[in-house]
Motif scaffolding. Structure first.
Motif, short mmCIF file in Angstrom:
data_model
loop_
_atom_site.label_atom_id
_atom_site.label_comp_id
_atom_site.label_asym_id
_atom_site.label_seq_id
_atom_site.Cartn_x
_atom_site.Cartn_y
_atom_site.Cartn_z
N PRO A 34 0.86 -1.20 0.00
CA PRO A 34 0.00 0.00 0.00
C PRO A 34 0.89 1.24 0.00
O PRO A 34 1.44 1.60 1.04
N HIS A 36 0.67 4.42 0.07
CA HIS A 36 0.45 5.66 0.83
C HIS A 36 1.06 5.55 2.22
O HIS A 36 1.17 6.56 2.91
N ARG A 41 6.43 1.61 2.63
CA ARG A 41 7.22 2.00 1.45
C ARG A 41 8.72 1.87 1.74
O ARG A 41 9.50 1.47 0.87
N LEU A 58 -3.24 0.69 -5.82
CA LEU A 58 -3.96 1.96 -5.74
C LEU A 58 -5.47 1.76 -5.57
O LEU A 58 -6.19 2.72 -5.30
N ILE A 62 -7.25 0.73 -0.39
CA ILE A 62 -6.70 2.08 -0.22
C ILE A 62 -7.90 3.01 -0.03
O ILE A 62 -8.77 3.11 -0.90
N LYS A 67 -6.14 8.07 -1.99
CA LYS A 67 -5.83 7.64 -3.37
C LYS A 67 -4.68 8.44 -3.97
O LYS A 67 -3.81 7.89 -4.64
N ALA A 70 -1.44 7.52 -2.35
CA ALA A 70 -0.96 6.21 -2.81
C ALA A 70 -0.29 6.35 -4.18
O ALA A 70 0.78 5.78 -4.42
#
Ligand code: GLV
Ligand code: MG
Length: 336
Positions: A34, A36, A41, A58, A62, A67, A70
């Motif tokens: 994911p 975002h 990340r 995305l 999410i 959105k 992301a």
């Protein structure tokens, strides 16, 4: 562009294909991130060394108000990570959503040359693939993208299942199709509340035995029909079939069993949504060494792929030779 075909295409006479013609991409797990969430990340560079494909998600899971974050997070992780030979995919929002256009415009402009595959959810027919195909062609041309971005469809509506043959053959960009059991269950009005896997009430009872009080109950595979239909569509179009998500992270044996059914029926891989599912997919979608050793014996016993021999009491002929070739080819790809 036609993908190198991972499936063995039987020759009239079964001379083995030279090794260099074997496809190079092994895609046992498509690992969902994911983008975002900064904390997740940050793990992508390490993840990229462990999995076959990293996918920035995305779409569903999410939240609507994340959105854009992301999309930006995906671009950031795509730019800052060296993926080496690991695939970089994204699952964009569906064609009828307010986000898909910006997903594609921004991502292809920023990282089009790093992106291998776009996963398109809720595909209902070949028209969805045609639309995306044209849009990608425009964006590749506008942004000087030098290698075609491939399309992977999710099979997750009743309409899509009805049209799966046409979807699989809709464009030379088609990379493969994944089963999306959660949305498909909803689309079919199945009475379940889970993401993939079986259901304890979907079962048959053994014949009653007057001498016994209890009758054995055997749970059935909810996804057998759809996976088989999808595999046939993909194999005849020369693209890959995948099992999708398994949502009960606390039940690794059930996940492994669902993945294994898909593997045996012809799927090339599955989605991993949780780190524990990476090892499961790696184990399941790499062929069993004992099976590979047996398959090699069959190929050696029938060098031109014709005739009939007995090995360990079992008859082998041209058709089992072809099955063994599939197993041995996969073992070579995994080892490469
Ligand atoms: C996946 O997207 C699913 O709906 O199962
Ligand atoms: Mg879905």
């Amino acid at each position: 562009m036609k993908l190198p075909n991972q499936f063995y295409r039987p020759l009239a006479i079964g001379a083995p294909a030279p090794l260099r013609e074997l496809p190079v991409k092994v895609e046992r797990m498509i690992h969902f991130v994911p983008p975002h969430l900064e904390k997740l990340r940050a793990k992508v560079p390490e993840l990229a060394r462990q999995v076959d494909v990293v996918l920035g998600n995305l779409e569903d899971a999410i939240p609507a108000d994340a959105k854009e974050a992301a999309r930006k997070g995906f671009i950031e992780m795509a730019k800052s990570t060296d993926f080496g030979s690991t695939g970089l995919w994204t699952r964009i929002n569906s064609l009828n959503s307010p986000w898909i256009l910006d997903d594609l415009i921004e991502i292809v402009a920023a990282v089009g040359n790093k992106l291998d595959v776009v996963m398109l959810p809720k595909v209902e027919g070949p028209w969805d693939i045609h639309y995306l195909d044209q849009l990608l062609a425009q964006l590749e041309a506008r942004n000087g993208v030098t290698k075609p971005i491939l399309i992977h469809a999710i099979l997750e509506t009743a309409e899509g299942v009805k049209n799966v043959d046409a979807i699989a053959a809709a464009s030379p960009r088609m990379h493969g199709i994944s089963l999306g059991p959660a949305d498909l269950a909803a689309s079919r009005a199945m009475k379940t509340t889970r993401v993939g896997g079986g259901h304890p009430d979907y079962r048959v009872l053994a014949d009653s035995d007057p001498g016994q009080g209890l009758r054995a109950a055997y749970q059935q595979d909810l996804w057998h029909y759809t996976i088989a239909k999808m595999v046939d569509a993909c194999a005849s179009a020369g693209i890959k079939a995948f099992y999708g998500p398994f949502g009960d992270f606390s039940d690794s044996p059930a996940c492994e069993s669902q993945f294994r059914n898909a593997f045996l029926l012809g799927c090339a891989g599955a989605w991993s949504l949780h780190p524990t599912q990476i090892a499961i997919a790696k184990r399941v979608f790499s062929p069993d060494p004992a099976e590979v050793a047996f398959a090699r014996r069959v190929l050696e016993a029938m060098p031109d792929g014709t005739g009939a021999v007995m090995i360990d009491g079992r008859m082998q002929d041209d058709a089992t030779w072809k099955q063994c070739k599939v197993v041995v080819d996969l073992a070579r790809q995994v080892a490469a």
